[in-house]
Structure formats: structure tokens, C-alpha cells
Design a protein around this motif. Structure first.
Motif, mmCIF file in Angstrom:
data_model
loop_
_atom_site.group_PDB
_atom_site.id
_atom_site.type_symbol
_atom_site.label_atom_id
_atom_site.label_comp_id
_atom_site.label_asym_id
_atom_site.label_seq_id
_atom_site.Cartn_x
_atom_site.Cartn_y
_atom_site.Cartn_z
ATOM 1 N N VAL A 1 -7.714 -24.361 16.495
ATOM 2 C CA VAL A 1 -6.609 -24.127 17.420
ATOM 3 C C VAL A 1 -6.578 -22.628 17.692
ATOM 4 C CG1 VAL A 1 -4.107 -24.231 17.753
ATOM 5 C CG2 VAL A 1 -5.288 -26.091 16.551
ATOM 6 N N ALA A 2 -6.740 -22.261 18.938
ATOM 7 C CA ALA A 2 -6.792 -20.848 19.318
ATOM 8 C C ALA A 2 -5.386 -20.249 19.390
ATOM 9 C CB ALA A 2 -7.474 -20.700 20.675
ATOM 10 N N LEU A 3 -5.290 -18.984 18.989
ATOM 11 C CA LEU A 3 -4.023 -18.268 19.124
ATOM 12 C C LEU A 3 -3.566 -18.295 20.584
ATOM 13 C CD1 LEU A 3 -1.728 -16.453 18.095
ATOM 14 C CD2 LEU A 3 -3.278 -14.501 18.401
ATOM 15 N N ALA A 4 -4.506 -18.196 21.511
ATOM 16 C CA ALA A 4 -4.156 -18.227 22.940
ATOM 17 C C ALA A 4 -3.424 -19.517 23.308
ATOM 18 C CB ALA A 4 -5.406 -18.066 23.791
ATOM 19 N N ASP A 5 -3.793 -20.622 22.679
ATOM 20 C CA ASP A 5 -3.118 -21.894 22.949
ATOM 21 C C ASP A 5 -1.685 -21.875 22.434
ATOM 22 O OD1 ASP A 5 -5.452 -22.812 24.114
ATOM 23 O OD2 ASP A 5 -6.109 -23.887 22.316
ATOM 24 N N VAL A 6 -1.500 -21.275 21.259
ATOM 25 C CA VAL A 6 -0.150 -21.170 20.692
ATOM 26 C C VAL A 6 0.703 -20.251 21.563
ATOM 27 C CG1 VAL A 6 1.201 -20.452 18.676
ATOM 28 C CG2 VAL A 6 -0.985 -21.645 18.354
ATOM 29 N N LEU A 7 0.122 -19.137 21.986
ATOM 30 C CA LEU A 7 0.855 -18.209 22.852
ATOM 31 C C LEU A 7 1.188 -18.855 24.195
ATOM 32 C CD1 LEU A 7 -1.054 -14.894 22.069
ATOM 33 C CD2 LEU A 7 1.156 -15.678 21.149
ATOM 34 N N ALA A 8 0.280 -19.661 24.728
ATOM 35 C CA ALA A 8 0.549 -20.371 25.991
ATOM 36 C C ALA A 8 1.707 -21.352 25.809
ATOM 37 C CB ALA A 8 -0.706 -21.105 26.466
ATOM 38 N N MET B 1 -5.671 -5.655 23.553
ATOM 39 C CA MET B 1 -5.610 -6.751 22.601
ATOM 40 C C MET B 1 -4.527 -6.421 21.568
ATOM 41 S SD MET B 1 -8.759 -8.421 20.419
ATOM 42 C CE MET B 1 -9.518 -9.415 21.684
ATOM 43 N N THR B 2 -3.659 -7.374 21.295
ATOM 44 C CA THR B 2 -2.599 -7.153 20.317
ATOM 45 C C THR B 2 -3.148 -7.243 18.894
ATOM 46 O OG1 THR B 2 -2.005 -9.485 20.066
ATOM 47 C CG2 THR B 2 -0.924 -8.267 21.866
ATOM 48 N N THR B 3 -2.361 -6.819 17.958
ATOM 49 C CA THR B 3 -2.747 -6.892 16.548
ATOM 50 C C THR B 3 -3.054 -8.332 16.145
ATOM 51 O OG1 THR B 3 -1.411 -4.948 16.043
ATOM 52 C CG2 THR B 3 -1.998 -6.372 14.193
ATOM 53 N N LEU B 4 -2.212 -9.269 16.574
ATOM 54 C CA LEU B 4 -2.456 -10.679 16.233
ATOM 55 C C LEU B 4 -3.739 -11.189 16.876
ATOM 56 C CD1 LEU B 4 1.027 -12.463 16.297
ATOM 57 C CD2 LEU B 4 -0.451 -12.031 14.321
ATOM 58 N N GLU B 5 -3.990 -10.807 18.100
ATOM 59 C CA GLU B 5 -5.226 -11.226 18.768
ATOM 60 C C GLU B 5 -6.456 -10.652 18.069
ATOM 61 O OE1 GLU B 5 -3.605 -11.808 23.331
ATOM 62 O OE2 GLU B 5 -4.028 -9.784 22.588
ATOM 63 N N THR B 6 -6.362 -9.396 17.659
ATOM 64 C CA THR B 6 -7.462 -8.777 16.930
ATOM 65 C C THR B 6 -7.694 -9.486 15.599
ATOM 66 O OG1 THR B 6 -7.016 -6.632 17.960
ATOM 67 C CG2 THR B 6 -8.286 -6.607 15.906
ATOM 68 N N LEU B 7 -6.613 -9.783 14.893
ATOM 69 C CA LEU B 7 -6.729 -10.494 13.621
ATOM 70 C C LEU B 7 -7.318 -11.887 13.827
ATOM 71 C CD1 LEU B 7 -6.296 -10.635 10.578
ATOM 72 C CD2 LEU B 7 -3.906 -11.247 11.029
ATOM 73 N N ALA B 8 -6.858 -12.596 14.847
ATOM 74 C CA ALA B 8 -7.392 -13.933 15.134
ATOM 75 C C ALA B 8 -8.891 -13.859 15.444
ATOM 76 C CB ALA B 8 -6.636 -14.577 16.297
#
Length: 103
Positions: free
Chosen positions: A78-85, A1-8
Motif C-alpha cells: 500500500v503506497a503512502l500516496a494512496d493513503v494521502l489520496a 518531497m516531504t519527510t514522510l515521502e522520503t521515509l516511505a
């Protein structure tokens, strides 16, 4: 898990927390509009530091911008995963072609 994913994930976990127990919960309790306002304030502060050329201050403000962006996204579900996608979808496209495709 990246830092941004952990923070999210941390932000998501604090979404329903007591606003007196967490700065993130306090921001989220104020609603999406306040979260957006705070993101805007932090973005302006980052811009100022970029113009000044102070790398250390810009680094600090950029971290604030990323945190407040994630809070704003969480406030609107809005999920970070959606932004990353979406970034993945745009990868390899010319910026001009991508913008033209938005219509």
C-alpha cells in the motif's frame, strides 16, 4: 518531497535488501503480520505516553508509530500516496458524514 515521502521511499528501497543489513529489511522479511504486530506495539507505547502527558516521549513514540505504519503499509504493498489520496478525498467532509458514507 516531504519527510514522510522520503521515509516511505527509503522503506520501499529496503524491501528487497538483505535482512542482516537493515532493520527495515529485517522487519519486512518477517512478513506483514509481524509488521502489523510491531505497529500495534508502537501505537500502544504512544498511547501510554499521551496519557502520561510526557510531550518529549510522546513525540518520540509518535515518530516510531509513523515509521512502523509505513513499514506495515509497505509489507502489504500500500503506497503512502494512496493513503494521502484517501485523506485528500476526505478533506472538507464532516467526520460524521464521512463515517456514515462508509456503510
Amino acid at each position: 518531497m516531504t519527510t514522510l515521502e522520503t521515509l516511505a521511499a527509503t522503506i520501499a528501497a529496503r524491501k528487497g535488501a538483505d535482512p542482516e543489513s537493515s532493520w527495515t529489511a529485517k522487519l519486512l522479511a518477517k512478513g506483514p503480520e509481524k509488521c502489523a504486530e510491531k505497529f500495534g506495539e508502537e501505537a500502544v507505547e504512544a498511547i501510554i505516553e499521551a496519557v502520561k502527558g510526557d510531550r518529549a516521549r510522546l513525540t518520540s513514540e509518535a515518530a516510531d508509530v509513523l515509521y512502523h505504519l509505513l513499514v506495515m503499509l509497505a509489507a502489504r504493498d500500500v503506497a503512502l500516496a494512496d493513503v494521502l489520496a484517501e485523506l485528500d478525498r476526505r478533506s472538507g467532509l464532516s467526520g460524521i458524514a464521512e463515517k456514515d458514507g462508509r456503510g
